[in-house]
Scaffold this motif. Structure first.
Motif, PDB file in Angstrom:
ATOM      1  N   LEU A 158       0.825  -1.207   0.000  1.00  0.00           N
ATOM      2  CA  LEU A 158       0.000   0.000   0.000  1.00  0.00           C
ATOM      3  C   LEU A 158       0.862   1.261   0.000  1.00  0.00           C
ATOM      4  O   LEU A 158       0.536   2.253  -0.661  1.00  0.00           O
ATOM      5  N   LEU A 159       1.972   1.218   0.736  1.00  0.00           N
ATOM      6  CA  LEU A 159       2.881   2.362   0.778  1.00  0.00           C
ATOM      7  C   LEU A 159       3.479   2.608  -0.600  1.00  0.00           C
ATOM      8  O   LEU A 159       3.558   3.762  -1.058  1.00  0.00           O
ATOM      9  N   LYS A 160       3.880   1.546  -1.283  1.00  0.00           N
ATOM     10  CA  LYS A 160       4.457   1.678  -2.621  1.00  0.00           C
ATOM     11  C   LYS A 160       3.420   2.192  -3.610  1.00  0.00           C
ATOM     12  O   LYS A 160       3.713   3.059  -4.455  1.00  0.00           O
ATOM     13  N   GLU A 161       2.196   1.690  -3.507  1.00  0.00           N
ATOM     14  CA  GLU A 161       1.129   2.148  -4.404  1.00  0.00           C
ATOM     15  C   GLU A 161       0.844   3.630  -4.207  1.00  0.00           C
ATOM     16  O   GLU A 161       0.596   4.358  -5.175  1.00  0.00           O
ATOM     17  N   MET A 162       0.885   4.093  -2.962  1.00  0.00           N
ATOM     18  CA  MET A 162       0.649   5.503  -2.700  1.00  0.00           C
ATOM     19  C   MET A 162       1.726   6.361  -3.342  1.00  0.00           C
ATOM     20  O   MET A 162       1.443   7.437  -3.894  1.00  0.00           O
ATOM     21  N   GLU A 163       2.981   5.901  -3.303  1.00  0.00           N
ATOM     22  CA  GLU A 163       4.071   6.640  -3.919  1.00  0.00           C
ATOM     23  C   GLU A 163       3.927   6.687  -5.436  1.00  0.00           C
ATOM     24  O   GLU A 163       4.079   7.741  -6.062  1.00  0.00           O
ATOM     25  N   VAL A 164       3.603   5.560  -6.033  1.00  0.00           N
ATOM     26  CA  VAL A 164       3.424   5.505  -7.496  1.00  0.00           C
ATOM     27  C   VAL A 164       2.252   6.386  -7.926  1.00  0.00           C
ATOM     28  O   VAL A 164       2.334   7.134  -8.908  1.00  0.00           O
ATOM     29  N   ASN A 165       1.163   6.314  -7.177  1.00  0.00           N
ATOM     30  CA  ASN A 165      -0.010   7.127  -7.500  1.00  0.00           C
ATOM     31  C   ASN A 165       0.292   8.616  -7.383  1.00  0.00           C
ATOM     32  O   ASN A 165      -0.259   9.432  -8.123  1.00  0.00           O
ATOM     33  N   GLY A 166       1.170   8.974  -6.438  1.00  0.00           N
ATOM     34  CA  GLY A 166       1.546  10.372  -6.281  1.00  0.00           C
ATOM     35  C   GLY A 166       2.225  10.908  -7.530  1.00  0.00           C
ATOM     36  O   GLY A 166       1.949  12.026  -7.975  1.00  0.00           O
ATOM     37  N   GLU A 167       3.108  10.122  -8.137  1.00  0.00           N
ATOM     38  CA  GLU A 167       3.767  10.523  -9.379  1.00  0.00           C
ATOM     39  C   GLU A 167       2.765  10.585 -10.529  1.00  0.00           C
ATOM     40  O   GLU A 167       2.760  11.529 -11.325  1.00  0.00           O
ATOM     41  N   ASP A 168       1.907   9.589 -10.617  1.00  0.00           N
ATOM     42  CA  ASP A 168       0.917   9.534 -11.709  1.00  0.00           C
ATOM     43  C   ASP A 168      -0.102  10.664 -11.599  1.00  0.00           C
ATOM     44  O   ASP A 168      -0.607  11.160 -12.612  1.00  0.00           O
ATOM     45  N   HIS A 169      -0.402  11.056 -10.357  1.00  0.00           N
ATOM     46  CA  HIS A 169      -1.416  12.081 -10.131  1.00  0.00           C
ATOM     47  C   HIS A 169      -1.029  13.406 -10.802  1.00  0.00           C
ATOM     48  O   HIS A 169      -1.893  14.169 -11.252  1.00  0.00           O
ATOM     49  N   LYS A 170       0.261  13.685 -10.904  1.00  0.00           N
ATOM     50  CA  LYS A 170       0.716  14.919 -11.533  1.00  0.00           C
ATOM     51  C   LYS A 170       0.344  14.960 -13.013  1.00  0.00           C
ATOM     52  O   LYS A 170       0.179  16.041 -13.591  1.00  0.00           O
ATOM     53  N   LYS A 171       0.209  13.785 -13.627  1.00  0.00           N
ATOM     54  CA  LYS A 171      -0.087  13.720 -15.061  1.00  0.00           C
ATOM     55  C   LYS A 171      -1.578  13.754 -15.352  1.00  0.00           C
ATOM     56  O   LYS A 171      -1.974  13.767 -16.521  1.00  0.00           O
TER      57      LYS A 171
END
Length: 318
Positions: A158-171
């Motif tokens: 879940l922690l890793k998914e939150m980090e990945v989603n944070g990067e994707d959210h910018k796009k």
């Protein structure tokens, strides 16, 4: 309890968006964790109510776990300014649309950031424990039967998914920025128009901006909060509403929307220019002919606003 129908009309969405923080029947101020109910009354009128008033709903469209907005909404008449060069002004008039920039295209590398990289270990530690506790304490009616190793693995995932989603959210996040001020700003002329002689500023209000976009509940408009990222973090839902203290002079009000499909670096959102533009000002260094040019451009695009020259170079007396 009524079954939810998920019949969300635009009127119902606007109602809940514009009255996000309180029950329309009794005035109850929602607290985090409360349930808000959207639906329709006896005469099919849209309603947005709390638990105590939910019996007034003939149809329940949807229930929400209430979460406060991550931003502060300005007063209706709060004055907003946007400074731009001549070409961007003409583009606004010709397109009758406001340009929203994708957040990964901003010069500020911290746009959408939750903190400073050197402090990430503390962030990870906090949310790892948060996820572990959530897994070990499921909602009523469920039992956690996972081993300690499985809980740890799930929390790490879940922690890793939150980090990945944070990067994707910018796009998939798009922003249009305004400056909050009762008066024109010398600093903003310099910063956003390079103090060019052909620069233009338009003035509107929070109400004018919101209504010009059709009272669209998909567009959030609010104040940016400036924080010290050496001492604080932006929460998972707050990141695009928080900026570093060094940008505090911008006094930014931003309009923000999310689009999962748009792959462009920005998108145009149609707006009603008559509702948006209250005043037009030209650069303190603009020659007289430039004022006439802007007036001619306004006539061409049926903008009935008289252009004024910046008052920053008014002559003093001693």
């Amino acid at each position: 309890m009524q079954e939810m129908t998920h019949r969300l009309t635009m009127d119902l969405r606007r109602l809940s968006f514009e009255n996000h923080d309180s029950c329309l029947s009794c005035g109850h101020a929602f607290q985090e964790g409360d349930t808000s109910h959207l639906g329709y009354g006896e005469n099919n009128e849209p309603l947005y109510v709390c638990d105590s008033c939910s019996s007034s709903l003939k149809e329940t469209a949807i229930r929400h776990y209430y979460i406060p907005r991550p931003y502060e909404t300005p007063d209706q008449e709060t004055k907003l300014w946007r400074y731009m060069d001549f070409t961007k002004y003409v583009s606004l008039l010709s397109s009758k649309a406001i340009y929203f920039t994708r957040t990964d295209c901003f010069e500020d590398l911290f746009e959408g950031a939750k903190g400073i990289r050197k402090n990430k270990e503390r962030w990870d530690s906090y949310y790892l424990e948060f996820f572990k506790n959530a897994i070990m304490n499921p909602p009523e009616g469920y039992v956690c039967e996972l081993s300690e190793q499985e809980i740890e693995k799930d929390a790490q995932r879940l922690l890793k998914e939150m980090e990945v989603n944070g990067e994707d959210h910018k796009k998939r996040t798009f922003v249009n920025c305004w400056h909050e001020n009762e008066h024109e700003s010398e600093a903003m002329w310099r910063l956003y128009s390079s103090y060019l002689a052909n620069a233009v500023a338009i003035r509107t209000s929070y109400k004018g901006l919101y209504e010009s976009l059709g009272r669209n509940p998909s567009v959030n408009i609010g104040r940016v909060e400036y924080i010290d990222l050496n001492k604080n973090y932006a929460g998972p839902n707050d990141a695009f509403w928080r900026k570093r203290k060094s940008f505090e002079h911008e006094r930014e009000i931003r309009a923000l929307l999310t689009d999962l499909k748009c792959k462009e670096k920005g998108k145009l959102i149609p707006c009603d220019l008559d509702l948006l533009i209250e005043d037009v000002f030209v650069s303190p260094h603009a020659p007289e002919w430039f004022i006439h040019l802007i007036n001619d451009i306004n006539v061409k695009y049926s903008i009935k606003i008289k252009v004024s020259k910046s008052q920053l170079l008014e002559k003093p007396f001693f």
